[in-house]
Write a protein that holds these residues in place. Sequence first.
Motif, PDB file in Angstrom:
ATOM      1  N   VAL A  62      -0.827   8.890 -12.172  1.00  0.00           N
ATOM      2  CA  VAL A  62      -0.502  10.225 -12.682  1.00  0.00           C
ATOM      3  C   VAL A  62      -1.681  11.167 -12.442  1.00  0.00           C
ATOM      4  CG1 VAL A  62       0.061  11.580 -14.736  1.00  0.00           C
ATOM      5  CG2 VAL A  62       1.155   9.361 -14.357  1.00  0.00           C
ATOM      6  N   GLY A  63      -1.385  12.299 -11.812  1.00  0.00           N
ATOM      7  CA  GLY A  63      -2.412  13.282 -11.489  1.00  0.00           C
ATOM      8  C   GLY A  63      -3.008  13.105 -10.101  1.00  0.00           C
ATOM      9  N   ARG A  64      -2.707  12.015  -9.428  1.00  0.00           N
ATOM     10  CA  ARG A  64      -3.246  11.729  -8.097  1.00  0.00           C
ATOM     11  C   ARG A  64      -2.390  12.411  -7.030  1.00  0.00           C
ATOM     12  NH1 ARG A  64      -6.236   7.600  -5.700  1.00  0.00           N
ATOM     13  NH2 ARG A  64      -6.573   6.667  -7.746  1.00  0.00           N
ATOM     14  N   GLN A  65      -3.039  13.012  -6.038  1.00  0.00           N
ATOM     15  CA  GLN A  65      -2.309  13.553  -4.901  1.00  0.00           C
ATOM     16  C   GLN A  65      -2.044  12.440  -3.896  1.00  0.00           C
ATOM     17  OE1 GLN A  65      -4.569  17.217  -3.731  1.00  0.00           O
ATOM     18  NE2 GLN A  65      -2.586  18.181  -4.167  1.00  0.00           N
ATOM     19  N   VAL A  66      -0.849  12.463  -3.296  1.00  0.00           N
ATOM     20  CA  VAL A  66      -0.448  11.471  -2.301  1.00  0.00           C
ATOM     21  C   VAL A  66       0.239  12.185  -1.146  1.00  0.00           C
ATOM     22  CG1 VAL A  66      -0.186   9.601  -3.998  1.00  0.00           C
ATOM     23  CG2 VAL A  66       1.776  11.054  -3.451  1.00  0.00           C
ATOM     24  N   MET A  67       0.340  11.496  -0.030  1.00  0.00           N
ATOM     25  CA  MET A  67       1.043  12.005   1.139  1.00  0.00           C
ATOM     26  C   MET A  67       2.391  11.298   1.242  1.00  0.00           C
ATOM     27  SD  MET A  67      -1.150  14.181   2.285  1.00  0.00           S
ATOM     28  CE  MET A  67      -0.310  14.646   3.784  1.00  0.00           C
ATOM     29  N   GLY A  68       3.426  12.048   1.609  1.00  0.00           N
ATOM     30  CA  GLY A  68       4.739  11.444   1.725  1.00  0.00           C
ATOM     31  C   GLY A  68       5.612  12.121   2.769  1.00  0.00           C
ATOM     32  N   VAL A  69       6.518  11.332   3.342  1.00  0.00           N
ATOM     33  CA  VAL A  69       7.525  11.862   4.262  1.00  0.00           C
ATOM     34  C   VAL A  69       8.690  12.339   3.397  1.00  0.00           C
ATOM     35  CG1 VAL A  69       9.088  11.348   6.171  1.00  0.00           C
ATOM     36  CG2 VAL A  69       6.819  10.275   6.093  1.00  0.00           C
ATOM     37  N   VAL A  86       6.179   7.420   0.348  1.00  0.00           N
ATOM     38  CA  VAL A  86       4.740   7.650   0.238  1.00  0.00           C
ATOM     39  C   VAL A  86       4.051   6.827   1.323  1.00  0.00           C
ATOM     40  CG1 VAL A  86       4.672   8.311  -2.189  1.00  0.00           C
ATOM     41  CG2 VAL A  86       4.486   5.912  -1.587  1.00  0.00           C
ATOM     42  N   LEU A  87       2.929   7.348   1.813  1.00  0.00           N
ATOM     43  CA  LEU A  87       2.232   6.722   2.927  1.00  0.00           C
ATOM     44  C   LEU A  87       0.997   5.977   2.457  1.00  0.00           C
ATOM     45  CD1 LEU A  87       2.499   9.685   5.447  1.00  0.00           C
ATOM     46  CD2 LEU A  87       3.991   7.687   5.237  1.00  0.00           C
ATOM     47  N   LEU A  89      -1.893   2.428   3.661  1.00  0.00           N
ATOM     48  CA  LEU A  89      -2.406   1.448   4.615  1.00  0.00           C
ATOM     49  C   LEU A  89      -2.680   0.151   3.879  1.00  0.00           C
ATOM     50  CD1 LEU A  89      -4.991   3.826   6.269  1.00  0.00           C
ATOM     51  CD2 LEU A  89      -2.889   3.004   7.338  1.00  0.00           C
ATOM     52  N   ALA A  90      -2.534  -0.973   4.566  1.00  0.00           N
ATOM     53  CA  ALA A  90      -2.795  -2.271   3.951  1.00  0.00           C
ATOM     54  C   ALA A  90      -4.287  -2.584   3.997  1.00  0.00           C
ATOM     55  CB  ALA A  90      -2.008  -3.360   4.666  1.00  0.00           C
ATOM     56  N   ASP A  91      -4.810  -3.071   2.880  1.00  0.00           N
ATOM     57  CA  ASP A  91      -6.184  -3.569   2.849  1.00  0.00           C
ATOM     58  C   ASP A  91      -6.197  -4.965   3.504  1.00  0.00           C
ATOM     59  OD1 ASP A  91      -5.385  -5.501   0.985  1.00  0.00           O
ATOM     60  OD2 ASP A  91      -6.323  -4.507  -0.710  1.00  0.00           O
ATOM     61  N   PRO A  92      -7.367  -5.632   3.604  1.00  0.00           N
ATOM     62  CA  PRO A  92      -7.409  -6.948   4.251  1.00  0.00           C
ATOM     63  C   PRO A  92      -6.509  -7.999   3.595  1.00  0.00           C
ATOM     64  CG  PRO A  92      -9.622  -6.054   4.077  1.00  0.00           C
ATOM     65  CD  PRO A  92      -8.717  -5.140   3.300  1.00  0.00           C
ATOM     66  N   ASP A  93      -6.179  -7.828   2.309  1.00  0.00           N
ATOM     67  CA  ASP A  93      -5.329  -8.792   1.610  1.00  0.00           C
ATOM     68  C   ASP A  93      -3.863  -8.367   1.572  1.00  0.00           C
ATOM     69  OD1 ASP A  93      -7.521 -10.488   0.970  1.00  0.00           O
ATOM     70  OD2 ASP A  93      -8.048  -9.125  -0.667  1.00  0.00           O
ATOM     71  N   GLY A  94      -3.524  -7.244   2.204  1.00  0.00           N
ATOM     72  CA  GLY A  94      -2.141  -6.775   2.231  1.00  0.00           C
ATOM     73  C   GLY A  94      -1.778  -5.797   1.128  1.00  0.00           C
ATOM     74  N   GLY A  95      -2.700  -5.512   0.208  1.00  0.00           N
ATOM     75  CA  GLY A  95      -2.456  -4.523  -0.840  1.00  0.00           C
ATOM     76  C   GLY A  95      -2.440  -3.129  -0.243  1.00  0.00           C
ATOM     77  N   ILE A  96      -1.530  -2.283  -0.711  1.00  0.00           N
ATOM     78  CA  ILE A  96      -1.384  -0.941  -0.142  1.00  0.00           C
ATOM     79  C   ILE A  96      -2.330   0.052  -0.823  1.00  0.00           C
ATOM     80  CG2 ILE A  96       0.213   0.986   0.245  1.00  0.00           C
ATOM     81  CD1 ILE A  96       0.706  -1.536   1.977  1.00  0.00           C
ATOM     82  N   VAL A  97      -3.058   0.792   0.020  1.00  0.00           N
ATOM     83  CA  VAL A  97      -3.940   1.875  -0.406  1.00  0.00           C
ATOM     84  C   VAL A  97      -3.266   3.176   0.022  1.00  0.00           C
ATOM     85  CG1 VAL A  97      -6.216   2.934  -0.138  1.00  0.00           C
ATOM     86  CG2 VAL A  97      -5.984   0.435  -0.133  1.00  0.00           C
ATOM     87  N   LEU A  98      -2.993   4.053  -0.923  1.00  0.00           N
ATOM     88  CA  LEU A  98      -2.273   5.294  -0.642  1.00  0.00           C
ATOM     89  C   LEU A  98      -3.118   6.282   0.165  1.00  0.00           C
ATOM     90  CD1 LEU A  98      -0.606   5.759  -4.121  1.00  0.00           C
ATOM     91  CD2 LEU A  98       0.563   5.211  -1.970  1.00  0.00           C
ATOM     92  N   LEU A  99      -2.451   6.991   1.070  1.00  0.00           N
ATOM     93  CA  LEU A  99      -3.109   8.066   1.814  1.00  0.00           C
ATOM     94  C   LEU A  99      -3.101   9.323   0.969  1.00  0.00           C
ATOM     95  CD1 LEU A  99      -1.633   7.682   5.405  1.00  0.00           C
ATOM     96  CD2 LEU A  99      -3.806   6.847   4.526  1.00  0.00           C
ATOM     97  N   ALA A 100      -4.229  10.039   0.977  1.00  0.00           N
ATOM     98  CA  ALA A 100      -4.353  11.247   0.166  1.00  0.00           C
ATOM     99  C   ALA A 100      -5.436  12.134   0.763  1.00  0.00           C
ATOM    100  CB  ALA A 100      -4.731  10.876  -1.270  1.00  0.00           C
ATOM    101  N   PRO A 101      -5.363  13.441   0.511  1.00  0.00           N
ATOM    102  CA  PRO A 101      -6.447  14.320   0.966  1.00  0.00           C
ATOM    103  C   PRO A 101      -7.722  13.982   0.203  1.00  0.00           C
ATOM    104  CG  PRO A 101      -4.910  15.520  -0.435  1.00  0.00           C
ATOM    105  CD  PRO A 101      -4.330  14.159  -0.222  1.00  0.00           C
ATOM    106  N   ASP A 102      -8.888  14.226   0.831  1.00  0.00           N
ATOM    107  CA  ASP A 102     -10.144  13.909   0.147  1.00  0.00           C
ATOM    108  C   ASP A 102     -10.654  15.064  -0.707  1.00  0.00           C
ATOM    109  OD1 ASP A 102     -11.103  15.609   2.111  1.00  0.00           O
ATOM    110  OD2 ASP A 102     -12.557  14.202   2.932  1.00  0.00           O
ATOM    111  N   GLN A 103      -9.904  16.181  -0.714  1.00  0.00           N
ATOM    112  CA  GLN A 103     -10.174  17.307  -1.600  1.00  0.00           C
ATOM    113  C   GLN A 103      -8.837  17.839  -2.099  1.00  0.00           C
ATOM    114  OE1 GLN A 103     -12.804  20.297   0.019  1.00  0.00           O
ATOM    115  NE2 GLN A 103     -13.839  18.782   1.283  1.00  0.00           N
TER     116      GLN A 103
END
Length: 112
Positions: A62-69, A86-87, A89-103
């Motif tokens: 909640v409150g986090r910005q995310v990227m989505g199609v 929502v978009l 990427l998989a970390d080395p263990d397959g867990g998904i890290v959400l794409l988001a702007p850095d500002q």
Amino acid sequence: MAEITFDDFLKVDIRVGTVIRAEPYPEARKPAIKMWIDFGPEIGERKTSAQVTAHYTPETLVGRQVMGVVNFPPRQIGKFMSEVLVLGLADPDGGIVLLAPDQPVPDGGRMH
């Protein structure tokens, strides 16, 4: 992977939005979280289910910005209708890290 044209790329409407509500989705086949995302005045609120439990809880989303199609047709995920992809990427263990702007950027902004 096949090459695409720039016009093909422009058909994919990728926007930024802010998660305004999130809750566990225990009925999903794989651990998932339901999210309601505000994509600004043009698109409005859309909901989705995502398998992001390796790195996120509903409270941290909640409150986090995310990227989505935002221009895929809705898709039934169990008993939940997903309206955006929502978009991430998989970390080395397959867990998904959400794409988001850095500002912070305005909700609804389209990726260029």
